[in-house]
Design a protein around this motif. Structure first.
Motif, mmCIF file in Angstrom:
data_model
loop_
_atom_site.group_PDB
_atom_site.id
_atom_site.type_symbol
_atom_site.label_atom_id
_atom_site.label_comp_id
_atom_site.label_asym_id
_atom_site.label_seq_id
_atom_site.Cartn_x
_atom_site.Cartn_y
_atom_site.Cartn_z
ATOM 1 N N LEU A 172 -18.842 -32.567 -33.743
ATOM 2 C CA LEU A 172 -18.794 -31.112 -33.604
ATOM 3 C C LEU A 172 -19.950 -30.461 -34.359
ATOM 4 C CD1 LEU A 172 -14.946 -30.481 -34.062
ATOM 5 C CD2 LEU A 172 -16.267 -30.304 -31.937
ATOM 6 N N ALA A 173 -20.238 -30.989 -35.556
ATOM 7 C CA ALA A 173 -21.359 -30.463 -36.332
ATOM 8 C C ALA A 173 -22.672 -30.659 -35.570
ATOM 9 C CB ALA A 173 -21.420 -31.152 -37.687
ATOM 10 N N ALA A 174 -22.826 -31.817 -34.953
ATOM 11 C CA ALA A 174 -24.039 -32.091 -34.184
ATOM 12 C C ALA A 174 -24.189 -31.090 -33.037
ATOM 13 C CB ALA A 174 -23.997 -33.525 -33.638
ATOM 14 N N ASP A 175 -23.085 -30.764 -32.367
ATOM 15 C CA ASP A 175 -23.138 -29.785 -31.270
ATOM 16 C C ASP A 175 -23.569 -28.414 -31.786
ATOM 17 O OD1 ASP A 175 -22.338 -31.685 -29.464
ATOM 18 O OD2 ASP A 175 -20.208 -31.151 -29.550
ATOM 19 N N GLY A 204 -30.091 -34.936 -40.319
ATOM 20 C CA GLY A 204 -31.136 -35.940 -40.460
ATOM 21 C C GLY A 204 -31.070 -36.990 -39.368
ATOM 22 N N ARG A 205 -29.853 -37.391 -39.007
ATOM 23 C CA ARG A 205 -29.691 -38.381 -37.934
ATOM 24 C C ARG A 205 -30.184 -37.832 -36.605
ATOM 25 N NH1 ARG A 205 -26.408 -42.699 -39.068
ATOM 26 N NH2 ARG A 205 -25.477 -42.699 -41.160
ATOM 27 N N GLY A 209 -33.286 -39.007 -34.059
ATOM 28 C CA GLY A 209 -32.858 -39.494 -32.753
ATOM 29 C C GLY A 209 -31.703 -40.471 -32.814
ATOM 30 N N GLU A 210 -30.919 -40.419 -33.903
ATOM 31 C CA GLU A 210 -29.792 -41.333 -34.073
ATOM 32 C C GLU A 210 -28.476 -40.647 -33.731
ATOM 33 O OE1 GLU A 210 -29.881 -42.638 -38.094
ATOM 34 O OE2 GLU A 210 -31.895 -43.505 -37.979
ATOM 35 N N SER A 211 -27.416 -41.445 -33.658
ATOM 36 C CA SER A 211 -26.080 -40.912 -33.456
ATOM 37 C C SER A 211 -25.647 -40.144 -34.703
ATOM 38 C CB SER A 211 -25.095 -42.053 -33.188
ATOM 39 O OG SER A 211 -23.761 -41.600 -33.282
ATOM 40 N N PRO A 212 -24.877 -39.047 -34.540
ATOM 41 C CA PRO A 212 -24.414 -38.306 -35.725
ATOM 42 C C PRO A 212 -23.413 -39.064 -36.575
ATOM 43 C CG PRO A 212 -23.399 -37.433 -33.736
ATOM 44 C CD PRO A 212 -24.450 -38.410 -33.288
#
Length: 324
Positions: A172-175, A204-205, A209-212
């Motif tokens: 959710l934070a990533a969104d 940072g992830r 380009g990494e998964s959250p």
């Protein structure tokens, strides 16, 4: 009210008979240090009151002061009383013994952390770390070794309840970050229900380009190569983008032309070394100084974390128009 959050200095001071006091269950497994007792005996200033758990009459803080009073032949000593459970009293004893007087050894602090994990399983790793003076990572490792991972939520240092498994909240934070990159760490953390530090990790992830959500590979490599600092986990090997940001900071006149700014730039540059250099420094620490240097490193890490928190709070207040 949480007894571990009480302002101890505000508690009334009373005089109590030594014969009524108990010194069992101390977090200091080695007992009293004769040299420290001798130092207290020769002190020309008035020693502070000891701390006593009223229900059990156990000395929470001040065993050396108690011993000095016994050696002098005193029959009474000044004390402050606390209430609450024995487990809360133990936490207070540990906190008191890592902050002043003769500090607890690293082994005692780890043993204390294990006991607190058992009596306060709902506490977060950072809260246990704050009480015992060891790192949150060490607490997490001790928790895993003990097989304690069944709690769905833990209470942090700020008293807020947070879920242990935050994978969904990380997503959710990533969104939120993708939809509104201008949101501060605290704004995202408040909306999603995770810590600002976790939001920082998610951001940072995404930038890399990494998964959250962590996949655990880095932790596995660290266990397989405990002395290798070439991974970014301990060495903080800087990528080109971060080095470019550091160069921009060095060129910023508001930093470069002020004394405080130059101090900050020197501090940032000093820590901007690659993993191989961290490895070289690690190998150069003499074995008899491992514990001392580790203690300083953890203390400095806590200072930097607090510094970062203050800056983020100011950034949020500035965005909200609280400060000009």
């Amino acid at each position: 009210m949480d007894p571990t959050r009480v302002d101890l200095s505000a508690l009334p001071v009373v005089e109590i008979e030594l014969s009524r006091l108990s010194s069992v269950s101390s977090p200091r497994t080695s007992g009293e240090d004769p040299d420290h007792v001798e130092t207290l005996l020769s002190a020309e200033w008035e020693l502070p009151p000891i701390l006593v758990h009223r229900p059990t009459m156990r000395v929470v803080d001040g065993l050396h002061r108690l011993k000095a009073a016994q050696v002098r032949g005193d029959t009474k000593i000044q004390a402050r009383f606390i209430d609450g459970t024995e487990s809360d009293a133990f936490v207070l004893a540990v906190e008191a013994n890592i902050r002043h007087g003769l500090p607890l050894s690293l082994a005692d602090r780890k043993r204390a952390a294990v006991q607190i994990i058992g009596t306060h399983p709902q506490w977060s790793d950072r809260r246990v770390a704050s009480a015992t003076g060891i790192s949150a990572g060490t607490v997490a490792d001790l928790r895993r070794r003990g097989g304690e991972n069944g709690n769905e939520a833990r209470i942090g240092r700020d008293g807020r309840i947070r879920p242990v498994d935050s994978s969904e909240r990380r997503r959710l934070a990533a969104d939120l970050i993708r939809n509104d990159p201008g949101l501060s760490l605290r704004q995202v953390a408040k909306q999603v229900g995770i810590s600002p530090e976790t939001v920082r990790d998610v951001r940072g992830r995404l930038e890399r380009g990494e998964s959250p959500t962590p996949n655990g590979n880095r932790r596995l490599r660290a266990k397989q190569h405990p002395l290798s600092l070439t991974e970014p986990d301990l060495g903080h090997a800087l990528d080109r983008e971060r080095l470019a940001v550091l160069e921009k900071l060095k060129a910023d006149p508001t930093l470069r032309l002020s004394e405080v700014g130059r101090i900050l730039l020197r501090m940032l540059t000093m820590h901007s070394i690659d993993g191989q250099e961290w490895e070289r420094i690690l190998q150069g620490v003499p074995p008899h100084l491992y514990g001392v240097v580790a203690g300083f490193a953890r203390d400095h890490a806590r200072v930097w974390a607090g510094f970062a928190d203050h800056l983020e709070n100011r950034a949020t207040d500035l965005a909200a128009g609280v400060i000009a």
